[in-house]
Enzyme design. Structure first.
Site: not given
Ligand code: PEP
Ligand code: MG
Length: 911
Positions: A27, A100, A109, A111, A368, A486, A799, A866, A886
Site C-alpha cells: 500500500k 492503516r 481485512g 489487520m 494495487r 470480503h 518414456s 508418461c 515432451y
Molecule cells: C507409469 O508407470 O508411470 C506408467 C505410465 O504406467 P502405468 O501407470 O500404466 O503403470
C-alpha cells in the site's frame, strides 16, 4: 548514514516508489508511486509510511520503537499539515488522519485500520465551525470511538471479552441500536446531529465503565495508539491464520500508513468507492466498480448499504435501479476514468483502486494489482498482449496453473441446469459450480470438512474471522455484500465458487435455516451453486468439466505454444480421449495403454477372447485365440492413429500381469469357465499360476512378451497393419511401439527381433516399401536407468513411467502412503506426499542419470514422460530443465502442462 524510518508522500512528491514494497508494504509503495511518479501525479491525500523495519524492531525490542522515529513522524506530520493547510489538534482548523496497515502482500481485512484520528473535545467545535456540519463531525467521532476502543483499548491491550457479545464494539453497537429503536429509526443515516452527540457521550461512558480508562482526548496519544495497534495486529489471530494459508512469512512485518483524512460522507457532493480497471470476474476490458454517495470507505465493503454501480457496465440485477457515478457526477467520473487509464498504462496490469470524493474533489486512496479469477486472468493476459501492453512471456507468467485449472473446473451439467429452477439469485463472485451441504459457521465448516463432508458455507456476510471456514468450504454463499465484499475478494483470490449479495435468501442463524420464498432449507441440506451466473439451486445437481471450447483459452494456449520448448502429449486409450485431447492441443499421444481396450467398451468379446488366450494351455490354442483377438486390437489402434493423423502415437505393448484380467468373484469365474468350456478347477489353477503377489513387479510387461512371444507378435502386427492400411489411404500414421517394464538390453533385443520379423511380413502383405514407426521403451524400473546407454542402442525413445518409477524408487506404494504417511509426517521423516512431484532429490536424480546415459548411447534419443507427473506443474518444469522432449498427461491436464512448460521456458530465459 542515519536510518530512515518514515517515507513521506504528497504534493507531487514522494520519498518512496513502487519498487520499495518490502520496506513500505504494498500500500505504502503504491501510494508513493501514485503521488510521486511523473507519469501519474495523482491526487493522493498527503501522508507518510512507517517502514516494515520498524515493525521488525518493535517485535524484537518488547514493542518499543527505534530512537528517532518520533522525530521523523513529527516532521512528516508537519509536511502533511502544510499541504492540507490544517493542523493536527488545532482547535480552529484541525487535521484528521487515518492509520492503516500495509504488508508486502495484500492481506485484505486481516489487520487494523483506524480513521478520524485527531478528533477530541477541543477539535470538535472547530471542525463543526469549519464544515458547518455537526452531524458529520459527531458521526466521525462516534466511528472513531467505536474503532479505537475496540482495536487499541481492548484488542491491543490484550483484554479478552468473555464471549463474542461482550466485546466493547458489540456493547457500543447495542447502545446505538437502542437509541435507533427508541427513535423509531430504520437506518444509521436517520440519526441526527443531536442524537449522535448524545451517543458519543454514552459511548465514552461505556468505554470508561467496561475498559476502566478514559477515551484518550489527546491527538498524539490517539496517533501512537493507532500505530501500535497496526503493528500489534500483524500478530493478531486472523492475520496469523491468513499468513499460514497464504504462506506469507511471519518475519515480513507490516508497514503503517498515516494519511490525511478525506471525507466521502460530507453530504451529497461526497462519495467513496472501489473499482477495478477491468472486470475481475471475467477479464473484460471495462472499468468496473461500485460507489456510495455520502459514505465512508468501509461502508462500501461492509455490505450494509447496497453500493451503486460506477457506470452502465457495472450494473447488475441487484443495483440496476441505482444511479451510476457516471450519471450522478459526470465530470468526476471522467477524471476517475482518466486515472484508470493512466494507472493501467503505468502498471501494465489490472488495478484495484479506492477513491473518495470530498465536496466535489476526487482523491485516490489506494491502488494495487487486482486479484482476479482464472477466466479473468486468462482473458486479461490475452487482451493485454493484443493491446501491446505486455509481452507474450509476461502474459504466460500472469496466469498460474491453478487459475488455468479454474477454467477447466466442473460446472453444473448445462443440460440439467437448463431444466432446473433456481432457488435464488445473487452476484457471481467466483466461477464454476459446486454442491455441498449447508453449514452456517466457519467453525462448523472446518469440523464437517474434517469429517470428509462437502460443505457450502452460508453467511449473512463474511469477515476475516471466517477465513478458515471459507477455505474448508466447496463454495461460499452470502446474503449480503457486493462484488467487492470480503467474501467476493477472498473467494476470487482462491478461485473458489462463490455467490454474494444473494438478497433472495434470508438466513435464520438461531434456527440454522435458510428461507428462500416459501422454501426452508436446514443445516446439512444439499445445495448447488453456479458461481459464474450467481444462481443457487436446491439439491445436488450433476457436474461436468467445462470450457473445452473457450475461444480465449485457445488463444492463450497458442501463446503458451509459441514459447514453450517441451512437447505436450496426452495419455489416451480410446479414440474419444484422443479427440478430446486434440481439442486441447495435445501434440500426440504419449501413452496408449492397449490393455484398456478390453474394458468399458460396448462389446465384451475382446475381453472374453483375451481371457481365452490367457487360459490357453498350448501355444496352438493361444495362437488361435490371438488370431480371433487380432481384428479388435487392429481396429482400435487404427481408429486412434487415424484420429491423431500426422501426430505420433506411442502404443504400449501389454503391461499388467495377466491374472488382473481374470475375474476374482467365484460366480464370475464359474461363468467364465463355462464359457471357455473348461473346468472351474482348471481355470482356478491357471489363474493362480499367473498371480503376482506384488503386481508392480514380476511376470508382466516385456516379460510376458518374452514368455509368450505370440502375444507381442499379435500386437505389433495389429499396429503395423493399421499403419499400413492408413498409409495406403494417404494418411500419415506415426506409431511408436513401446515396450514396458524393461530392465535389460536383452529383453529389448528380444522384442526388437519380433518387431523386425513382423515388419517385413506386413510390408510384403501390403506391398509397401516402408511403414514409418519407431521402437522404444518405458523407463520405470530403476535398473533401466543404469543400463540406459545400452538400452538406447536399440530404443529410439525413452518414456519415463514415473507412476512405477516413484514407487520402486522409494520402495513403497501409493497405497502405503495413505496408511503410514500421517505418522511419517508427524515424525518429520517426510515433509509431505513423496509422490506429488519428481522435482525433488531422489526420483528426479534417477531420471537425470537415465537421460544422460541414454543420450550417450544414442545422441538423438527422444525422451518423454508418461506417468501422472507429466501434468503436474513443478514436475513439468523439472522435465524442461533436464532436457526432455515432451511430457504426456491426461487430456484435461494438457492445458496446464502447456502453461507450466511455457513458464519453465520463460524462467529459463530470465535466469
Ligand atoms: C507409469 O508407470 O508411470 C506408467 C505410465 O504406467 P502405468 O501407470 O500404466 O503403470
Ligand atoms: Mg508403469
Amino acid at each position: 548514514m542515519k536510518a530512515k524510518y518514515v517515507y513521506f508522500f504528497g504534493g507531487g512528491k514522494a520519498d518512496g516508489n513502487e519498487s520499495m514494497k518490502n520496506l513500505l508494504g504494498g500500500k505504502g509503495a503504491n501510494l508513493a508511486e501514485m503521488a510521486g511518479h511523473k507519469d501519474l501525479l495523482l491526487p493522493v491525500p498527503p501522508g507518510f509510511t512507517i517502514t516494515t523495519e520498524v515493525c521488525d524492531y518493535y517485535y524484537k525490542n518488547s514493542k518499543a520503537y527505534p530512537k528517532g522515529l518520533e522525530e521523523e513522524v513529527k516532521e512528516s506530520l508537519q509536511k502533511v499539515e502544510a499541504l492540507m493547510g490544517k493542523k493536527f489538534g488545532d482547535p480552529n482548523n484541525p487535521l484528521l488522519i487515518s492509520v492503516r496497515s500495509g504488508a508486502r502482500r495484500s492481506m485484505p481485512g486481516m489487520m487494523e485500520t483506524i480513521l478520524n484520528i485527531g478528533l477530541t473535545t477541543k477539535t470538535i467545535p472547530g471542525l463543526i465551525k469549519l464544515t458547518g456540519n455537526p452531524r458529520f463531525v459527531y458521526d466521525a467521532y462516534r466511528r472513531l470511538i467505536m474503532m479505537y476502543s475496540d482495536v487499541v483499548m481492548e484488542k491491543t491491550a490484550g483484554i479478552e471479552p468473555k464471549d463474542d457479545q461482550s466485546g466493547i464494539r458489540k456493547q457500543l453497537e447495542r447502545i446505538m441500536d437502542k437509541v435507533k429503536k427508541e427513535k423509531n429509526y430504520s437506518s444509521d443515516t436517520d440519526l441526527t446531529a443531536d442524537d449522535l452527540k448524545k451517543l458519543c457521550g454514552l459511548f465514552k461512558a461505556k468505554v470508561k465503565e467496561v475498559l476502566k480508562k478514559d477515551f484518550p482526548d489527546d491527538p498524539m496519544q490517539q496517533l501512537w495508539g493507532g500505530i501500535g495497534a497496526v503493528f500489534a495486529s500483524w500478530n493478531g489471530k486472523r492475520a496469523v491464520s491468513y499468513r499460514r494459508i497464504e504462506k506469507i512469512p511471519d518475519e515480513w512485518g507490516t508497514a503503517v500508513n498515516v494519511q490525511a483524512m478525506i471525507f466521502g460522507n460530507m453530504g451529497s457532493d461526497s462519495a467513496t468507492g472501489v473499482a477495478f480497471t477491468r472486470n475481475p470476474g471475467n477479464g473484460e476490458n471495462q472499468f468496473y466498480g461500485e460507489y456510495l454517495i455520502n459514505a465512508q470507505g468501509e461502508d462500501v465493503v461492509a455490505g450494509i448499504r447496497t453500493p451503486a454501480p460506477i457506470n452502465e457496465y457495472s450494473k447488475s440485477g441487484h443495483n440496476k435501479n441505482l444511479v451510476s457515478l457516471e450519471k450522478a457526477m459526470p465530470k468526476l467520473y471522467k477524471e476517475l476514468f482518466d486515472y484508470r487509464n493512466k494507472l493501467e498504462k503505468h502498471y501494465r496490469d489490472i488495478q484495484d483502486i479506492e477513491f473518495t470524493i470530498e465536496k466535489g474533489r476526487l482523491f485516490m486512496l489506494q491502488c494495487r494489482v487486482g486479484k482476479r479469477n482464472g477466466p479473468a486472468a486468462v482473458h486479461i493476459a490475452v487482451d493485454m498482449v493484443k493491446e501491446k501492453l505486455i509481452t507474450r512471456e509476461e502474459a504466460v507468467m500472469r496466469v498460474t496453473p491453478s487459475q488455468l485449472e479454474e477454467l477447466l473446473h466442473p460446472i453444473i451439467d448445462p443440460e440439467v441446469e437448463i431444466d432446473t429452477k433456481p432457488l435464488a439469485k445473487g452476484l457471481p463472485a467466483g466461477p464454476g459450480g459446486a454442491s455441498g451441504q449447508i453449514i452456517f459457521t466457519a467453525k462448523d465448516a472446518v469440523e464437517w470438512k474434517k469429517q470428509g463432508k462437502k460443505i457450502i458455507l452460508v453467511r449473512e456476510e463474511t469477515n476475516p474471522e471466517d477465513v478458515e471456514g471459507m477455505r474448508a468450504a466447496e463454495a461460499i454463499l452470502t446474503a449480503r455484500g457486493g462484488m467487492t465484499s470480503h467474501a467476493a475478494l477472498v473467494a476470487r483470490g482462491w478461485g473458489k465458487c462463490c455467490i454474494v449479495g444473494c438478497g433472495d435468501i434470508r438466513i435464520e442463524y438461531s434456527k440454522k435455516e435458510i428461507h428462500a420464498g416459501e422454501k426452508i432449507l436446514k443445516e446439512g441440506d444439499w445445495i448447488t451453486l453456479n458461481g459464474t451466473k450467481g444462481l443457487v439451486y436446491e439439491g445436488k445437481l450433476p457436474m461436468m468439466d467445462s470450457q473445452e471450447e473457450n475461444k480465449i483459452l485457445g488463444e492463450f494456449l497458442r501463446i503458451c505454444d509459441s514459447i514453450k520448448k517441451l512437447g505436450v502429449r496426452t495419455n489416451a486409450d480410446t479414440p474419444e480421449d484422443a479427440r478430446r485431447a486434440k481439442k486441447f492441443g495435445a501434440e500426440g499421444i504419449g501413452l496408449f495403454r492397449t490393455e484398456h481396450m478390453f474394458y468399458g467398451k460396448g462389446s465384451d468379446e475382446p475381453l472374453f477372447l483375451l481371457r481365452k488366450m490367457i487360459v490357453s494351455k498350448t501355444q496352438r490354442e493361444r495362437k488361435k485365440a490371438l488370431d480371433e483377438l487380432f481384428p479388435f486390437v487392429k481396429k482400435d489402434v487404427k481408429a486412434t492413429l487415424e484420429t491423431m493423423d500426422g501426430l505420433p502415437v506411442t502404443i504400449r505393448l501389454l503391461d499388467p500381469p495377466l491374472h488382473e484380467f481374470v475375474p476374482k468373484e467365484p460366480e464370475k469365474l464359474k461363468q467364465l469357465a463355462k464359457e471357455l468350456k473348461i473346468t472351474l478347477e482348471d481355470l482356478s489353477k491357471h489363474t493362480e499360476s499367473l498371480k503376482e503377489s506384488n503386481p508392480m513387479m514380476g511376470h508382466r510387461g516385456v516379460r510376458l512378451g518374452i514368455t509368450y512371444p505370440e502375444v507381442s507378435e499379435m500386437q505389433i502386427r495389429a499396429i503395423l497393419e493399421a499403419a499400413a492400411e492408413l498409409a495406403k489411404q494417404g494418411k500419415k500414421p506415426l506409431p511408436e511401439i513401446m515396450v514396458p517394464v524393461v530392465c535389460d538390453l536383452k529383453e529389448l533385443e528380444n522384442q526388437m527381433e519380433i518387431t523386425k520379423k513382423v515388419y517385413k511380413e506386413v510390408l510384403q502383405k501390403n506391398s509397401l516399401k516402408e511403414i514409418k514407426y519407431t521402437f522404444g521403451t518405458m523407463i520405470e524400473i530403476p535398473r533401466a536407468v543404469f543400463v540406459a546407454d545400452r538400452l538406447a542402442q536399440v530404443a529410439e525413445f525413452f518414456s519415463y513411467g514415473t507412476n512405477d518409477m516413484t514407487q520402486m524408487g522409494f520402495g513403497f506404494s501409493r497405497d502405503d502412503v495413505g496408511a503410514f504417511m500421517p505418522d511419517y509426517i508427524n515424525k518429520g521423516i517426510l515433509p509431505d506426499d513423496p509422490f506429488q512431484t519428481i522435482d525433488k532429490d531422489g526420483i528426479g536424480e534417477i531420471i537425470k542419470i537415465g537421460i544422460e546415459r541414454g543420450r550417450k548411447g544414442r545422441k538423438d534419443l527422444k525422451v518423454g514422460i508418461c506417468g501422472e507427473h507429466g501434468g503436474e506443474p513443478r514436475s513439468v518444469e523439472f522435465c524442461h530443465k533436464v532436457g526432455m522432449d515432451y511430457v504426456s498427461c491426461s487430456p484435461f491436464r494438457v492445458p496446464i502442462a502447456k502453461l507450466a512448460a511455457a513458464q519453465a521456458a520463460v524462467k529459463e530465459g530470465q535466469s
